[in-house]
Write an enzyme that holds these catalytic residues in place. Structure first.
Site, PDB file in Angstrom:
ATOM      1  N   ARG A 100      65.956  45.986 -38.713  1.00  0.00           N
ATOM      2  CA  ARG A 100      67.168  46.306 -38.868  1.00  0.00           C
ATOM      3  C   ARG A 100      68.290  45.545 -37.975  1.00  0.00           C
ATOM      4  O   ARG A 100      67.949  46.131 -36.907  1.00  0.00           O
ATOM      5  CB  ARG A 100      67.405  47.824 -39.147  1.00  0.00           C
ATOM      6  CG  ARG A 100      68.707  48.172 -39.016  1.00  0.00           C
ATOM      7  CD  ARG A 100      69.109  49.748 -39.588  1.00  0.00           C
ATOM      8  NE  ARG A 100      68.874  49.802 -40.862  1.00  0.00           N
ATOM      9  CZ  ARG A 100      69.202  51.065 -41.540  1.00  0.00           C
ATOM     10  NH1 ARG A 100      69.977  51.615 -40.785  1.00  0.00           N
ATOM     11  NH2 ARG A 100      68.912  51.201 -42.860  1.00  0.00           N
ATOM     12  N   HIS A 127      70.080  44.721 -48.282  1.00  0.00           N
ATOM     13  CA  HIS A 127      69.232  45.900 -48.018  1.00  0.00           C
ATOM     14  C   HIS A 127      68.406  46.226 -49.195  1.00  0.00           C
ATOM     15  O   HIS A 127      68.446  47.207 -49.936  1.00  0.00           O
ATOM     16  CB  HIS A 127      70.262  47.126 -47.735  1.00  0.00           C
ATOM     17  CG  HIS A 127      69.699  48.523 -47.399  1.00  0.00           C
ATOM     18  ND1 HIS A 127      68.589  48.503 -46.633  1.00  0.00           N
ATOM     19  CD2 HIS A 127      70.107  49.570 -47.199  1.00  0.00           C
ATOM     20  CE1 HIS A 127      68.165  49.710 -46.278  1.00  0.00           C
ATOM     21  NE2 HIS A 127      69.396  50.441 -46.318  1.00  0.00           N
ATOM     22  N   GLN A 130      66.321  49.454 -49.618  1.00  0.00           N
ATOM     23  CA  GLN A 130      66.968  50.493 -50.510  1.00  0.00           C
ATOM     24  C   GLN A 130      67.119  50.055 -52.118  1.00  0.00           C
ATOM     25  O   GLN A 130      66.826  51.018 -52.886  1.00  0.00           O
ATOM     26  CB  GLN A 130      68.802  50.386 -49.843  1.00  0.00           C
ATOM     27  CG  GLN A 130      69.143  51.414 -50.678  1.00  0.00           C
ATOM     28  CD  GLN A 130      69.041  52.828 -50.366  1.00  0.00           C
ATOM     29  OE1 GLN A 130      68.884  53.107 -49.279  1.00  0.00           O
ATOM     30  NE2 GLN A 130      68.912  53.559 -51.187  1.00  0.00           N
ATOM     31  N   ASP A 209      78.615  53.477 -52.121  1.00  0.00           N
ATOM     32  CA  ASP A 209      78.123  53.241 -50.776  1.00  0.00           C
ATOM     33  C   ASP A 209      79.267  53.517 -49.940  1.00  0.00           C
ATOM     34  O   ASP A 209      80.438  53.563 -50.541  1.00  0.00           O
ATOM     35  CB  ASP A 209      77.494  51.900 -50.529  1.00  0.00           C
ATOM     36  CG  ASP A 209      76.940  51.556 -49.084  1.00  0.00           C
ATOM     37  OD1 ASP A 209      76.779  52.739 -48.382  1.00  0.00           O
ATOM     38  OD2 ASP A 209      76.707  50.666 -48.755  1.00  0.00           O
ATOM     39  N   ARG A 277      62.465  56.211 -51.133  1.00  0.00           N
ATOM     40  CA  ARG A 277      62.543  55.135 -50.322  1.00  0.00           C
ATOM     41  C   ARG A 277      60.899  54.778 -49.958  1.00  0.00           C
ATOM     42  O   ARG A 277      60.481  54.116 -49.600  1.00  0.00           O
ATOM     43  CB  ARG A 277      63.292  55.368 -48.931  1.00  0.00           C
ATOM     44  CG  ARG A 277      64.839  55.432 -49.304  1.00  0.00           C
ATOM     45  CD  ARG A 277      65.362  54.053 -49.631  1.00  0.00           C
ATOM     46  NE  ARG A 277      65.063  53.215 -48.408  1.00  0.00           N
ATOM     47  CZ  ARG A 277      65.831  53.024 -47.496  1.00  0.00           C
ATOM     48  NH1 ARG A 277      66.983  53.624 -47.122  1.00  0.00           N
ATOM     49  NH2 ARG A 277      65.486  52.153 -46.421  1.00  0.00           N
TER      50      ARG A 277
END
Ligand code: CP
Ligand code: NVA
Length: 299
Positions: A100, A127, A130, A209, A277
């Site tokens: 990350r 991402h 995700q 988001d 996830r």
């Protein structure tokens, strides 16, 4: 060559379909696989995380591997050691590395210079970890993904881009509604509009988001001003298809990009999405380590 997962575009539609199917099996029987038996998986964080760290760390343990949490500021990378040399050292000690960070180029260089799978745990650009969980959540809710419509309402950011890229592979129509200046580039896939109502028309899922991503804090004031009309609330959800669900990658800012009643309401699948996830990423880890370069040479 090891498998990598930098943007999600590495997966064919058949591989993505198989991976999501495997994720459902792992969700039903979380301790049924020891695919990472003996493997060490490094998880390098140069930005904060709650869900990504928890789900990858717990997922590696459930698969019989050992997660090694690394923080950028504690590594020689922070004192100028090259990515090339770091990639060599990582490749000699661990079987895979998740990262990350901000720059997508860091992951690309790690993948090019190392000999182990590299996977994206969030960059400024993408991402995809995700997006796997998001598609798994859609599949649980609706069955087949091909032909579904997902509306993304908000900043055309890393999460929006990965939904367009990975959703596109799965045959999901991704309609992105953003204010002028915050649009997703056309090359990412999906469609664009400035009108949230247009994006959510006939949508099976409505997604948002944060308005201020990690690294965007300097422009927080103008972002909040521009994105104010791009909130998911009951009124917007009512304009989607009957049975539409609300999604959010979290962390949420109730009253900004999502109303509190949607965040905790009947139509959200947000908390399931967060749990997914782990299941989706476990299937990804099995795939990443399944080509002979990692721990599971026979997988
Ligand atoms: N959705 C997500 O990636 O959450 P974290 O930033 O908490 O990992
Ligand atoms: N777009 C957000 C996602 C957080 C999970 C960010 O990059 O901060």
């Amino acid at each position: 060559m090891p498998h990598h997962f930098l943007t999600g575009a590495e997966l064919s539609s058949t591989q993505l379909d198989g991976l999501l199917g495997r994720a459902l099996e792992l969700k039903a029987a979380p301790r049924s696989s020891s695919a990472l038996d003996g493997a060490v998986v490094a998880l390098l964080f140069e930005k904060p995380s709650t869900r990504t760290r928890l789900s990858y760390e717990a997922g590696v343990v459930e698969l019989g591997g050992h997660p090694m949490i690394l923080r950028g500021e504690e590594m020689q990378l922070s004192r100028g050691e090259s990515i090339k040399d770091t990639a060599r050292i990582l490749s000699s000690h661990v079987q895979a590395i998740g990262v990350r960070t901000g720059p997508d180029a860091l992951l690309e260089e790690l993948a090019a210079e190392g000999s182990i799978p590299v996977f994206n745990m969030l960059t400024a650009g993408h991402h995809p970890s995700q997006a796997l969980a998001d598609l798994l959540t859609l599949r649980e809710e609706f069955g087949a993904l091909d032909g579904l419509k997902l509306a993304y309402v908000g900043d055309g950011n890393n999460v929006a881009r990965s939904l367009a890229v990975v959703g596109g592979i799965a045959g999901v129509e991704v309609a992105v509604a953003s204010p002028p200046g915050y649009e997703l580039e056309p090359e990412a896939g999906g469609t664009r509009t400035h009108d949230p109502a247009e994006a959510v028309r006939d949508a099976n899922a409505v997604y948002t988001d944060v308005w201020v991503s990690m690294g965007d804090e300097a422009t927080a004031v103008e972002r909040r001003r521009a994105l104010e009309p791009y909130r998911i609330d009951e009124a917007l959800l009512a304009q989607a298809a009957p049975g539409a669900i609300a999604l959010h990658c979290l962390p949420a800012h109730p009253g900004e990009e999502i109303s509190e009643d949607v965040l905790y309401g009947e139509r959200q699948r947000i908390w399931t999405q967060a749990e997914n996830r782990r299941h989706a990423q476990k299937a990804l880890l099995e795939w990443l380590l399944s080509d002979g370069s990692g721990a599971t040479s026979d997988g």
